[in-house]
Motif scaffolding. Structure first.
Motif, PDB file in Angstrom:
ATOM      1  N   SER A   4      -3.983  16.273  25.496  1.00 57.12           N
ATOM      2  CA  SER A   4      -4.421  15.599  26.702  1.00 57.12           C
ATOM      3  C   SER A   4      -4.921  16.599  27.708  1.00 57.12           C
ATOM      4  O   SER A   4      -4.547  17.764  27.670  1.00 57.12           O
ATOM      5  CB  SER A   4      -3.274  14.835  27.337  1.00 57.12           C
ATOM      6  OG  SER A   4      -2.750  13.935  26.422  1.00 57.12           O
ATOM      7  N   THR A  33     -13.049  31.300  20.786  1.00 51.51           N
ATOM      8  CA  THR A  33     -13.034  30.007  20.094  1.00 51.51           C
ATOM      9  C   THR A  33     -13.386  28.866  21.042  1.00 51.51           C
ATOM     10  O   THR A  33     -13.255  28.988  22.261  1.00 51.51           O
ATOM     11  CB  THR A  33     -11.631  29.668  19.530  1.00 51.51           C
ATOM     12  OG1 THR A  33     -10.705  29.674  20.611  1.00 51.51           O
ATOM     13  CG2 THR A  33     -11.193  30.644  18.476  1.00 51.51           C
ATOM     14  N   LYS A  85      -3.764  24.490  22.881  1.00 56.94           N
ATOM     15  CA  LYS A  85      -2.890  24.807  21.742  1.00 56.94           C
ATOM     16  C   LYS A  85      -2.766  23.635  20.775  1.00 56.94           C
ATOM     17  O   LYS A  85      -2.835  23.815  19.563  1.00 56.94           O
ATOM     18  CB  LYS A  85      -1.473  25.167  22.235  1.00 56.94           C
ATOM     19  CG  LYS A  85      -1.399  26.437  23.032  1.00 56.94           C
ATOM     20  CD  LYS A  85       0.020  26.713  23.486  1.00 56.94           C
ATOM     21  CE  LYS A  85       0.593  25.618  24.366  1.00 56.94           C
ATOM     22  NZ  LYS A  85      -0.187  25.353  25.579  1.00 56.94           N
ATOM     23  N   SER A  86      -2.598  22.460  21.314  1.00 57.37           N
ATOM     24  CA  SER A  86      -2.405  21.312  20.427  1.00 57.37           C
ATOM     25  C   SER A  86      -3.669  20.996  19.641  1.00 57.37           C
ATOM     26  O   SER A  86      -3.604  20.565  18.492  1.00 57.37           O
ATOM     27  CB  SER A  86      -1.956  20.088  21.232  1.00 57.37           C
ATOM     28  OG  SER A  86      -0.701  20.339  21.805  1.00 57.37           O
ATOM     29  N   VAL A  87      -4.819  21.209  20.259  1.00 56.07           N
ATOM     30  CA  VAL A  87      -6.064  21.000  19.526  1.00 56.07           C
ATOM     31  C   VAL A  87      -6.131  21.983  18.369  1.00 56.07           C
ATOM     32  O   VAL A  87      -6.498  21.631  17.247  1.00 56.07           O
ATOM     33  CB  VAL A  87      -7.290  21.184  20.452  1.00 56.07           C
ATOM     34  CG1 VAL A  87      -8.554  20.872  19.699  1.00 56.07           C
ATOM     35  CG2 VAL A  87      -7.175  20.312  21.678  1.00 56.07           C
ATOM     36  N   THR A 104       1.697  18.053  28.428  1.00 56.23           N
ATOM     37  CA  THR A 104       1.683  17.001  27.420  1.00 56.23           C
ATOM     38  C   THR A 104       2.670  17.285  26.304  1.00 56.23           C
ATOM     39  O   THR A 104       3.380  16.407  25.849  1.00 56.23           O
ATOM     40  CB  THR A 104       0.330  16.907  26.689  1.00 56.23           C
ATOM     41  OG1 THR A 104      -0.656  17.373  27.548  1.00 56.23           O
ATOM     42  CG2 THR A 104       0.078  15.521  26.201  1.00 56.23           C
ATOM     43  N   THR A 105       2.659  18.541  25.852  1.00 55.30           N
ATOM     44  CA  THR A 105       3.553  18.879  24.755  1.00 55.30           C
ATOM     45  C   THR A 105       4.830  19.417  25.371  1.00 55.30           C
ATOM     46  O   THR A 105       4.808  20.422  26.053  1.00 55.30           O
ATOM     47  CB  THR A 105       2.925  19.959  23.850  1.00 55.30           C
ATOM     48  OG1 THR A 105       1.581  19.604  23.592  1.00 55.30           O
ATOM     49  CG2 THR A 105       3.673  20.071  22.553  1.00 55.30           C
ATOM     50  N   ALA A 135     -12.056  25.209  20.758  1.00 51.41           N
ATOM     51  CA  ALA A 135     -11.173  24.409  19.902  1.00 51.41           C
ATOM     52  C   ALA A 135     -11.746  23.040  19.595  1.00 51.41           C
ATOM     53  O   ALA A 135     -11.645  22.545  18.480  1.00 51.41           O
ATOM     54  CB  ALA A 135      -9.809  24.281  20.548  1.00 51.41           C
ATOM     55  N   MET A 149     -11.678  27.927  24.969  1.00 57.78           N
ATOM     56  CA  MET A 149     -12.478  27.401  26.081  1.00 57.78           C
ATOM     57  C   MET A 149     -13.623  28.366  26.409  1.00 57.78           C
ATOM     58  O   MET A 149     -13.984  28.556  27.560  1.00 57.78           O
ATOM     59  CB  MET A 149     -11.618  27.192  27.335  1.00 57.78           C
ATOM     60  CG  MET A 149     -10.400  26.348  27.068  1.00 57.78           C
ATOM     61  SD  MET A 149     -10.391  24.916  28.106  1.00 57.78           S
ATOM     62  CE  MET A 149      -8.898  24.144  27.540  1.00 57.78           C
ATOM     63  N   LEU A 151      -0.234  14.913  20.177  1.00 54.19           N
ATOM     64  CA  LEU A 151      -1.012  14.452  21.318  1.00 54.19           C
ATOM     65  C   LEU A 151      -1.707  15.617  22.020  1.00 54.19           C
ATOM     66  O   LEU A 151      -1.097  16.627  22.295  1.00 54.19           O
ATOM     67  CB  LEU A 151      -0.095  13.737  22.306  1.00 54.19           C
ATOM     68  CG  LEU A 151       0.622  12.517  21.765  1.00 54.19           C
ATOM     69  CD1 LEU A 151       1.600  11.979  22.790  1.00 54.19           C
ATOM     70  CD2 LEU A 151      -0.380  11.441  21.403  1.00 54.19           C
TER      71      LEU A 151
HETATM   72  N1  GDP Z   1     -14.319  22.349  26.734  1.00 53.17           N
HETATM   73  C1  GDP Z   1     -13.261  22.666  25.959  1.00 53.17           C
HETATM   74  N2  GDP Z   1     -12.156  21.883  26.048  1.00 53.17           N
HETATM   75  C2  GDP Z   1     -11.086  22.189  25.272  1.00 53.17           C
HETATM   76  C3  GDP Z   1     -11.112  23.300  24.398  1.00 53.17           C
HETATM   77  N3  GDP Z   1      -9.911  23.365  23.792  1.00 53.17           N
HETATM   78  C4  GDP Z   1      -9.172  22.333  24.252  1.00 53.17           C
HETATM   79  N4  GDP Z   1      -9.874  21.602  25.156  1.00 53.17           N
HETATM   80  C5  GDP Z   1      -9.398  20.438  25.904  1.00 53.17           C
HETATM   81  O1  GDP Z   1      -8.340  20.879  26.725  1.00 53.17           O
HETATM   82  C6  GDP Z   1      -7.357  19.891  26.881  1.00 53.17           C
HETATM   83  C7  GDP Z   1      -5.978  20.428  26.610  1.00 53.17           C
HETATM   84  O2  GDP Z   1      -5.728  20.601  25.239  1.00 53.17           O
HETATM   85  P1  GDP Z   1      -4.265  20.605  24.608  1.00 53.17           P
HETATM   86  O3  GDP Z   1      -4.411  21.004  23.188  1.00 53.17           O
HETATM   87  O4  GDP Z   1      -3.550  19.339  24.876  1.00 53.17           O
HETATM   88  O5  GDP Z   1      -3.566  21.771  25.423  1.00 53.17           O
HETATM   89  P2  GDP Z   1      -2.111  22.391  25.220  1.00 53.17           P
HETATM   90  O6  GDP Z   1      -1.342  21.989  26.424  1.00 53.17           O
HETATM   91  O7  GDP Z   1      -2.339  23.871  25.209  1.00 53.17           O
HETATM   92  O8  GDP Z   1      -1.531  21.891  23.948  1.00 53.17           O
HETATM   93  C8  GDP Z   1      -7.773  18.737  26.002  1.00 53.17           C
HETATM   94  O9  GDP Z   1      -8.380  17.754  26.822  1.00 53.17           O
HETATM   95  C9  GDP Z   1      -8.780  19.360  25.056  1.00 53.17           C
HETATM   96  O10 GDP Z   1      -9.739  18.420  24.629  1.00 53.17           O
HETATM   97  C10 GDP Z   1     -12.310  24.121  24.335  1.00 53.17           C
HETATM   98  O11 GDP Z   1     -12.408  25.111  23.619  1.00 53.17           O
HETATM   99  N5  GDP Z   1     -13.342  23.737  25.137  1.00 53.17           N
END
Ligand code: GDP
Ligand code: MG
Lengths: 151, 176, 421
Positions: free
Chosen positions: B23, B136, B8-10, B28-29, B138, B109, B21
């Motif tokens: 991670s 997608t 989500k954060s990405v 993390t968030t 991300a 992913m 951030l």
């Molecule tokens: N391989 C891959 N990794 C991803 C993708 N999207 C996010 N990530 C990784 O997944 C991890 C979690 O992302 P983050 O945005 O912090 O997740 P959140 O907890 O949903 O906000 C990070 O290390 C990203 O680099 C994707 O589409 N493919």
């Protein structure tokens, strides 16, 4: 990997594991006392003596990891042990190198080190992990092989 | 919205150019962040929320997420799912749909799912759910254009409709 | 017929229906990455790997922050250029209150006031106040967050959590607790925020209290490493024992449950440079924003207290208690006061006292540990107020005071028994 590669890997990492164990044991003994320097092999923990026992533990474990990977080397769970062994050596050796880089840049009296001083920081003796570093890199070949097979 | 650690954060960072951030571990968030994205010639607000497994909050981070959702009754929800674990993600997505929010589902992913040899028929999923579904990745930005273009198509869907599309479902009393 | 909203089971049934029609699970083979992932969470192989990782973390930290930046460049910059320059151009001179406040308070040697020769002794806002954050702490925090971002993005942290799970369960915490703890080692503030995913109030209360007491922040670690590198092992050991010991006790006396948390262990990933850099930037700039004003303010307040005589008065009043209970001299009052605002500044001031040679090694050790545990810094304190309700907050403060008195006294006692105090 084919049979030849597997055989080679087995012998190679058995030897490397044994050397790693020997070095690790030497470091452990060294850490109990003052440490020692043999020619170009340095086990003195000059920078920080509290680090030496930890390095010994890591090196011993890496040795064990290599040795235990030898049986059925081509199987990924076994190969993974050798990979981890190498990674552990990379960490310790990498930090030893980094430590030299960090202390080679600033000078004694001047802001930056002189060229001779800079180069002198990279002269031997080296710690055991630094000697093992180039040999541990062989694992990269096997990782790439495995990656290829996974496709 | 979505589970922890699904990207989500990405998404947020890519869509808004903001920096929160990201991670590789859950948790993390733990707070929300607001940002602005360009959308069809105007600026719209986008909110990054902490991960949540369901809309019945179990901890403070989930509480924050649910509260934000409830405070923004008339917004479009981008549901980010981990394509390699679709089923879990769908649970949250369905909950949000049931509450009457217009939803866009991002099957994030996608690359990981492919690596794991999981194939998802996104079009069929889209037909069943009746909301846009976009695969997608991300981290490389794949699928983002499509996702953004489909935000307009998001509309509330009745859960009965989904059940019908899925070919009915036994009520819990029968199936235990 | 079904009613809306659906029940939990009905929803799952529906999902099953949907996924049957749309998802296809292909044959899945174990890859090398999976095999490595497995090995790193099994204790027999995982613990040596964890030791190696932490070894790498710590040695990088020391060489980057200490050897290269602080000792390599900053000490020279501040002690040989900045301080002498200020001493020569700043109006007033030794003994002038304004000068003492901003540049150099000087110190007594055989009854004469002499000038300081380094930026820790001088206690001035422009000298110590700048040296602490920019000369020492900034580099420590950078090094810490660089390594931390790497570990995060690779995905190692959750595995560390799995490894320590068994140990932490004994004190009623979950392995996930390692994540806030590790974060708090950078700065307690995000550490406390990261306790939010903990489910029960009890877990959160315990975690916040333990964090704010026993986990020193990166700024503090950086300056401790600079001043007393040879004591670091003992300091960490003492803190870990305190963390586990008081965790155990808190778990027994605090009402409530500590349920399991299901934590996903994500796959290992290749870290991306861009993400690392951006995180490093976010966290470091956040740190500077919080730290620098407080350090400067702390310098000013302590300086004023010295000038007005308040500090000497406090040292005389509290001195006997500090000496008899903790075994540290009354002079440590000044760092203890500064510690309310910033721990790094406080340790720096302790360094100033050390250089004047008024403390034994054991006293230095005790006061450094005391500085870690006696009170969270102002920023953390404010956050605790926000995150906890009143009852919990008072509980935290009460346990905090109890822990400091008990543990500080205990350390003194052990020192006496070992004959080092
Ligand atoms: N391989 C891959 N990794 C991803 C993708 N999207 C996010 N990530 C990784 O997944 C991890 C979690 O992302 P983050 O945005 O912090 O997740 P959140 O907890 O949903 O906000 C990070 O290390 C990203 O680099 C994707 O589409 N493919
Ligand atoms: Mg996030």
């Amino acid at each position: 990997m084919n049979e030849l590669e597997e055989k080679f890997g087995q012998i190679y990492f058995a030897v490397l594991g044994a050397v790693g164990l020997a070095f690790g044991a030497a470091e452990l003994i060294a850490s109990a006392g003052e440490g020692f320097t043999w020619g170009i092999l340095d086990s003195s923990g000059a920078a920080d003596p509290t680090f030496l026992p930890w390095r010994a533990i890591i090196l011993l474990s890496a040795g064990f990891f290599y040795l235990s990977s030898v049986k059925d080397f081509a199987e990924i769970h076994q190969l993974a042990k050798a990979v981890l062994g190498s990674i552990m050596i990379w960490i310790v050796a990498g930090m030893a190198i980094w430590s030299r880089i960090a202390s080679s840049i600033p000078g004694e009296e001047t802001w930056f080190n002189s060229l001779e001083g800079f180069l002198a920081s990279y002269a031997p003796p080296y710690c055991p992990e630094m000697f093992l570093l180039p040999f541990s890199l062989v694992i990269v070949y096997y990782i790439l092989k495995e990656k290829e097979a996974e496709r | 919205m979505g589970h922890p650690n699904v990207g989500k954060s990405v998404f947020f960072n890519r869509l808004t150019g903001a920096k929160v951030l990201e991670s590789n571990y859950p948790g993390t968030t733990v707070d929300f962040t607001k940002g602005w994205m360009r959308f069809g010639g105007e600026d719209v607000e986008l909110i990054d929320v902490p991960g949540a497994f369901s809309l019945e909050p179990k901890d403070r981070a989930e509480e924050v997420a649910v509260k934000i959702l409830e405070e923004n009754r008339d917004s479009v929800v981008i549901c980010v799912l981990d394509a390699s674990k679709v089923e879990r993600g769908l649970y949250l997505a369905l909950e949000i749909i049931e509450r009457g929010y217009p939803v866009v589902v991002a099957l994030n992913m996608w690359d990981v799912a492919e690596d794991k040899n999981i194939r998802i028929d996104a079009e069929k999923l889209e037909r069943i759910l009746g909301v846009p579904v976009v695969p997608t990745i991300a981290i490389s930005g794949e699928g983002f254009k499509e996702l953004v273009s489909k935000i307009k198509e998001a509309a509330p869907v009745k859960i009965e409709k989904i059940i019908e599309n899925a070919g009915g479902v036994e009520s819990a009393a029968v199936s235990g | 017929m079904l009613k809306v909203p659906l029940s939990v089971d009905e929803r799952w049934n529906l999902i099953e229906k949907i996924s049957k029609q749309t998802v296809e699970f292909g044959a899945r083979k174990h890859t090398l990455k999976d095999a490595i992932a497995e090995l790193t969470v099994k204790p027999l192989t995982g613990i040596p790997v964890a030791i190696a990782v932490l070894y790498g973390f710590w040695s990088f930290f020391i060489d980057f922050a200490g050897t290269l930046f602080t000792d390599g460049f900053m000490v020279r910059l501040f002690d040989e250029h900045w301080l002498p320059w200020l001493q020569s151009v700043f109006p007033g001179g030794l003994g002038n209150p304004f000068y003492a406040l901003l540049v150099d308070a000087g110190h007594m040697e055989n009854g004469v006031l002499v000038a300081s020769d380094n930026c820790l002794e001088s206690f001035g806002v422009l000298t110590s106040g700048f040296f602490v954050p920019f000369g020492v702490v900034l580099w420590a925090v950078l090094a810490f967050y660089l390594m931390f971002a790497l570990l995060e993005d690779v995905g190692y942290l959750p595995r560390l959590a799995v490894l320590v799970d068994t140990v932490l369960h004994k004190i009623g915490l979950h392995g996930y607790a390692i994540v806030p703890t590790f974060l708090a080692l950078g700065c307690n503030v995000p550490g406390v925020t990261a306790t939010r995913p903990l489910e029960t109030r009890k877990q959160r209360f315990m975690m916040i209290t333990l964090l704010s007491v026993f986990v020193p922040c990166g700024a503090q670690i950086g300056i401790m490493q600079d001043l007393v590198p040879e004591l670091m092992g003992w300091i960490f050991l003492t803190l870990v024992i305190g963390y586990l010991g008081f965790g155990f006790i808190l778990n027994k006396i605090v009402a409530g449950k500590s349920p399991e948390i299901i934590m996903d262990v994500p796959p290992y990933r290749m870290p991306m440079l861009k993400n690392i850099v951006s995180k490093l930037w976010i966290r470091t700039s956040r740190f500077l924003l919080v730290a620098v004003p407080f350090v400067l303010l702390g310098c000013l307040i302590v300086g004023l207290m010295y000038l007005t005589g308040a500090m000497d008065w406090l040292a005389t009043v509290l001195g006997p208690f500090l000496m008899s209970w903790f075994g540290v001299p009354g002079e440590t009052v000044a760092p203890l006061i500064a510690g309310f605002l910033r721990k790094d500044l406080a340790v720096g001031m302790l360094g100033g006292l050390m250089e004047q040679g008024i403390m034994t090694t054991f006293q230095v050790f005790t006061s450094v540990v005391l500085l870690c545990i006696y009170f969270p810094c102002l920023a953390t304190f404010a956050l605790m107020l926000k995150e906890e309700n009143w009852k919990e907050f008072l509980g935290s403060i009460a346990s905090l005071i109890a822990m400091v008195l008990v543990y500080g006294g205990l350390i003194h006692l052990v020192g006496i028994m070992l004959g080092v105090a």
